[in-house]
Design a protein around this motif. Structure first.
Motif, short mmCIF file in Angstrom:
data_model
loop_
_atom_site.label_atom_id
_atom_site.label_comp_id
_atom_site.label_asym_id
_atom_site.label_seq_id
_atom_site.Cartn_x
_atom_site.Cartn_y
_atom_site.Cartn_z
N PRO A 471 0.82 -1.22 0.00
CA PRO A 471 0.00 0.00 0.00
C PRO A 471 0.85 1.26 0.00
CG PRO A 471 -0.94 -1.62 1.49
CD PRO A 471 0.39 -2.17 1.05
N LEU A 472 0.54 2.16 -0.93
CA LEU A 472 1.26 3.42 -1.11
C LEU A 472 0.50 4.54 -0.43
CD1 LEU A 472 3.55 5.06 -2.61
CD2 LEU A 472 1.86 5.37 -4.45
N PHE A 473 1.16 5.29 0.45
CA PHE A 473 0.50 6.42 1.09
C PHE A 473 0.28 7.51 0.07
CE2 PHE A 473 0.66 10.28 3.93
CZ PHE A 473 -0.56 10.03 4.54
N MET A 474 -0.95 8.06 0.01
CA MET A 474 -1.33 8.98 -1.05
C MET A 474 -1.46 10.44 -0.61
SD MET A 474 -1.51 7.16 -3.81
CE MET A 474 -2.50 8.10 -4.97
N TYR A 475 -1.25 10.74 0.65
CA TYR A 475 -1.21 12.13 1.13
C TYR A 475 -2.55 12.86 0.97
CZ TYR A 475 3.85 11.37 1.04
OH TYR A 475 5.10 10.87 1.25
N GLY A 476 -3.61 12.13 0.76
CA GLY A 476 -4.93 12.73 0.63
C GLY A 476 -5.99 11.66 0.73
N PRO A 477 -7.24 12.04 1.03
CA PRO A 477 -8.30 11.05 1.19
C PRO A 477 -8.82 10.53 -0.14
CG PRO A 477 -9.17 13.25 1.52
CD PRO A 477 -7.69 13.41 1.34
N ALA A 478 -9.35 9.30 -0.10
CA ALA A 478 -9.95 8.69 -1.28
C ALA A 478 -11.44 8.98 -1.32
CB ALA A 478 -9.74 7.18 -1.25
N GLU A 479 -11.99 8.97 -2.53
CA GLU A 479 -13.45 8.90 -2.67
C GLU A 479 -13.85 7.44 -2.47
OE1 GLU A 479 -15.19 11.67 -2.95
OE2 GLU A 479 -13.26 12.72 -2.94
N LYS A 480 -14.90 7.20 -1.70
CA LYS A 480 -15.33 5.83 -1.41
C LYS A 480 -16.17 5.31 -2.57
CE LYS A 480 -15.25 6.14 3.63
NZ LYS A 480 -16.02 5.93 4.88
N LEU A 481 -15.63 4.34 -3.31
CA LEU A 481 -16.29 3.77 -4.48
C LEU A 481 -16.60 2.31 -4.22
CD1 LEU A 481 -14.01 5.30 -7.28
CD2 LEU A 481 -16.19 6.20 -6.44
N ALA A 482 -17.87 1.98 -4.19
CA ALA A 482 -18.29 0.59 -4.04
C ALA A 482 -18.47 -0.02 -5.43
CB ALA A 482 -19.60 0.50 -3.26
N LEU A 483 -17.80 -1.13 -5.68
CA LEU A 483 -17.87 -1.76 -6.99
C LEU A 483 -19.31 -2.13 -7.32
CD1 LEU A 483 -15.62 -2.38 -9.02
CD2 LEU A 483 -15.68 -4.76 -8.24
N ASP A 484 -19.75 -1.78 -8.54
CA ASP A 484 -21.15 -2.00 -8.94
C ASP A 484 -21.18 -2.35 -10.43
OD1 ASP A 484 -23.89 -2.09 -9.16
OD2 ASP A 484 -24.18 0.09 -9.00
N GLY A 485 -20.72 -3.53 -10.75
CA GLY A 485 -20.74 -4.00 -12.13
C GLY A 485 -19.48 -3.70 -12.91
N GLY A 486 -18.53 -3.01 -12.31
CA GLY A 486 -17.29 -2.69 -13.00
C GLY A 486 -16.14 -3.59 -12.59
N GLU A 487 -15.00 -3.36 -13.20
CA GLU A 487 -13.77 -4.09 -12.88
C GLU A 487 -12.96 -3.28 -11.88
OE1 GLU A 487 -9.63 -5.50 -15.13
OE2 GLU A 487 -11.36 -4.80 -16.31
N SER A 488 -12.53 -3.90 -10.80
CA SER A 488 -11.79 -3.20 -9.76
C SER A 488 -10.38 -2.84 -10.23
CB SER A 488 -11.69 -4.08 -8.51
OG SER A 488 -10.83 -3.48 -7.55
N LEU A 489 -9.96 -1.64 -9.86
CA LEU A 489 -8.60 -1.19 -10.17
C LEU A 489 -7.65 -1.39 -8.99
CD1 LEU A 489 -9.28 2.14 -12.11
CD2 LEU A 489 -9.13 -0.21 -12.99
N GLY A 490 -8.17 -1.91 -7.88
CA GLY A 490 -7.30 -2.14 -6.74
C GLY A 490 -7.99 -1.87 -5.43
N ALA A 491 -7.19 -1.85 -4.37
CA ALA A 491 -7.73 -1.73 -3.01
C ALA A 491 -7.30 -0.42 -2.36
CB ALA A 491 -7.27 -2.92 -2.17
N VAL A 492 -8.15 0.04 -1.43
CA VAL A 492 -7.83 1.19 -0.58
C VAL A 492 -7.63 0.69 0.84
CG1 VAL A 492 -8.68 3.35 0.40
CG2 VAL A 492 -9.10 2.82 -2.01
#
Length: 666
Positions: A471-492
């Motif tokens: 896990p790479l520290f990103m220095y900012g908060p993520a938008e919370k995205l719940a997978l809904d029919g798409g392909e995941s790009l990774g984990a938070v």
């Protein structure tokens, strides 16, 4: 519009004697001719408020006893060098002293003043466009048009305005039904006064010559103002001194927006070590060659800022530095005129897509725009910067970086683009409205992470940085995205907690929890790719190499096809591909600005030397049969081969700062 211009500053205090005392017309004109200069912007009125010619409106410099403006104009015309004339708007010290009631008054009854740097003790006074000063300025402008009808343009500087509560501003606001105690009303009034200023000055010029070139300078040309530029400007001059507070990313960002507008434009750097007016400050010739190379690579003509000595005597060192750069440019003009950018990506500018106003000083930095351009340049993608009115049909990918609000009009434009086969990349809050995702990206938005200090990202393997598998520290908060029919790009991964006086761990940030969150790093579905972090703004602020690699792979995935060019240039390298009637011209650049000081609150990053690169491999999408590949202007033919799928492969033997390659179409 000429290709090799000089902007010849002449801001000269009344305390300096002997103005123009060493001016010699033949020496003056020949010096610029010898330096391969074909246009010089000369002064009518400077920031000190002095005119450099007899005047019935203002006041000639007290230590000048002849018409210096006419003498310079005639000397330049005698050498077939154009001579636009400069006036200053918002800053005029003479007018501010003699008419203090014309000055801008900031809320709190503070007189507006511009100071260069935190330690400056004095600065330029701001004048109020609500006052009669604008009529005074227009009278000066008309006087120039009458005295010098043979000049080659009008350059109106410092064309911006701070919100004011002067007596004039209060009166104008009350007449318009505005409340001068309300910040929003002050902003509205200021924008109206700036628009009025543009209209009055334009009309003052057009009254005497409807075709006179006219430019209003504000230090940064706001993106998204195309109608404003069409109404008032004949061309654009993109002021961007990279060793001052503009930096080396500002010009390509501005140029990639200006170029698709179809308006003639030039880039403006300076011969100075850092900032304007630095008499006795010099940039290395190699640096100026590189900066001019960056201009022509982006489709711009060139302007170099200089400052004439009060005596009117030419500085030989400056002419030597400029002459070396402009001799180099002159040899390359044939491959630069009437060219268009070959771009595969449209970057929607956050600045252009946001609510815009003519009020205030234009900001030079928008983090999402600058960070995205930095990633695109360092990754060698070919792109344009676009606004809400741009035609998107010729691009393969549209990027909405970090903070683009998608209203009904933009949604309709994006939907049509996707229906035509285009693809879209959204990062951060782009494309997220009050009710969630505007587009079906294969994910559902569930709010923004509460971890203001930052979350962690672990992309799927194909999107990871080459040297990071944790896990790479990103220095900012993520938008919370719940997978809904798409392909995941990774984990938070979230930190154990945000560091605070109540809960504290480590020097900078708390470690990541051992298990990922339910929300994902991003999603891909059909034409859309969505990424949970504002990665471009974060990269602009943090500069982490791992973020750069992640962003590059994200763009490549969203693009969905091989990029137009691939090169062996290092990260510091830049590449553009421009089309002329019978050929494409590839520009390869590489230089390393190095942090060497800190002055007036800004980092000083000069280019000290250009380090040559040898045997740079290049693959280009040729878009048709190729008749030949050669270095230009040198004329050296290069061996090339078919790389398949309409691509051509060759090796450039040497790149020393800048190299052009002609790819002739069969």
């Amino acid at each position: 519009m000429r290709f090799r211009q000089i902007h010849l500053d002449f801001h000269t205090s009344e305390h300096i004697p002997g103005i123009g005392s060493r001016f010699d017309a033949e020496t003056f004109g020949q010096a610029f001719k010898d330096a391969h200069v074909d246009s010089v912007t000369i002064f009518s009125k400077c920031h000190h408020g002095h005119s450099y010619h007899p005047t019935e409106v203002g006041r000639m410099h007290p230590h000048l006893d002849f018409d210096l403006t006419r003498a310079q104009l005639d000397a330049l015309h005698a050498k077939d060098i154009k001579a636009p004339i400069y006036l200053t708007a918002t800053w005029d010290e003479l007018a501010a002293r003699e008419h203090p009631e014309w000055r801008t008054v900031l809320p709190g009854n503070i007189l507006g003043e511009h100071r260069h740097g935190p330690d400056a003790e004095v600065g330029w006074a701001y004048l109020d466009f609500s006052s009669p000063y604008v009529d005074y300025l227009c009278a000066q402008t008309e006087e120039v048009m009458r005295r010098y009808p043979d000049c080659d343009g009008i350059f109106m500087d410092i064309s911006f305005q701070l919100p004011s509560i002067s007596e004039w501003a209060k009166k104008r606001m009350e007449e318009a039904g505005l409340d001068w105690t309300d910040e929003a009303d002050r902003e509205k009034h200021t924008a109206a006064m700036v628009e009025e200023y543009f209209t009055k000055v334009r009309d003052a010029v057009r009254k005497h010559d409807p075709k006179m070139p006219l430019f209003f300078n504000s230090g940064h040309m706001r993106r998204g103002m195309r109608k404003h530029y069409a109404d008032f400007y004949t061309h654009l001059e993109l002021e961007s001194l990279p060793t001052a507070h503009w930096g080396y990313e500002h010009f390509p960002l501005s140029a990639r927006y200006a170029d698709p507008l179809g308006v003639p434009f030039l880039g403006m750097t300076g011969k100075f070590h850092t900032l304007w007016g630095e008499v006795g400050g010099y940039k290395k010739p190699e640096a100026l060659v590189y900066e001019c190379g960056a201009m022509i690579a982006q489709g711009a003509r060139c302007s170099i800022g200089d400052h004439l000595h009060p005596t009117g005597q030419i500085d030989g060192s400056t002419m030597g530095i400029i002459g070396a750069a402009y001799e180099w440019v002159e040899a390359r003009e044939e491959w630069c005129v009437d060219s268009t950018n070959r771009a595969e990506i449209a970057l929607m500018s956050v600045e252009a897509a946001s609510a815009r106003s003519l009020s205030g000083i234009p900001g030079k930095t928008v983090a999402a725009d600058e960070g995205a351009v930095r990633v695109l340049l360092e990754s060698k993608f070919l792109f344009d910067v676009v606004d809400l009115e741009s035609d998107l049909s010729g691009y393969r990918l549209v990027i909405l970086p970090d903070a683009v609000e998608v209203g009904e009009a933009l949604k309709a434009k994006i939907d049509a683009f996707v229906a035509g086969g285009g693809r879209v990349l959204l990062t951060g809050k782009s494309g997220i409205g009050a009710d969630g995702n505007v587009f079906d990206t294969g994910a559902t938005w569930q709010g923004t992470s509460a971890n203001k200090g930052g979350d962690y990202a672990l992309p799927v393997e194909g999107l990871r940085a080459s040297f990071v598998n944790d896990p790479l520290f990103m220095y900012g908060p993520a938008e919370k995205l719940a997978l809904d029919g798409g392909e995941s790009l990774g984990a938070v991964y979230e930190p154990y907690f945000d560091r605070s006086p109540r809960r504290y761990s480590g020097h900078v940030n708390a470690p990541s929890k051992p298990e990922p969150e339910a929300h994902v790093l991003g999603a891909a579905k059909g034409a859309f790719t969505q990424f949970a972090f504002p990665i471009f703004s974060l990269y602009q602020r943090v500069g982490a190499v791992a973020m750069l690699e992640m962003a590059e792979k994200l763009i490549e995935r969203a693009l969905g096809a091989p990029r137009l060019i691939e090169t062996g240039l290092p990260r510091a390298g830049r590449a553009t591909l421009r089309r002329q009637e019978s050929r494409d011209v590839l520009h390869l650049l590489c230089a390393n600005p190095t942090l060497r000081g800190h002055l007036r609150g800004n980092p000083v990053q000069p280019i000290q030397e250009l380090i040559p690169l040898n045997d740079v491999a290049v693959t280009v999408a040729a878009d048709g049969p190729v008749a030949g590949v050669r270095l230009v202007p040198e004329g050296q033919a290069l061996e090339f081969e078919d790389a398949g799928e309409g691509r051509v492969r060759f090796t450039v033997p040497r790149v020393h700062g800048h190299q052009m390659v002609e790819i002739a179409r069969g």
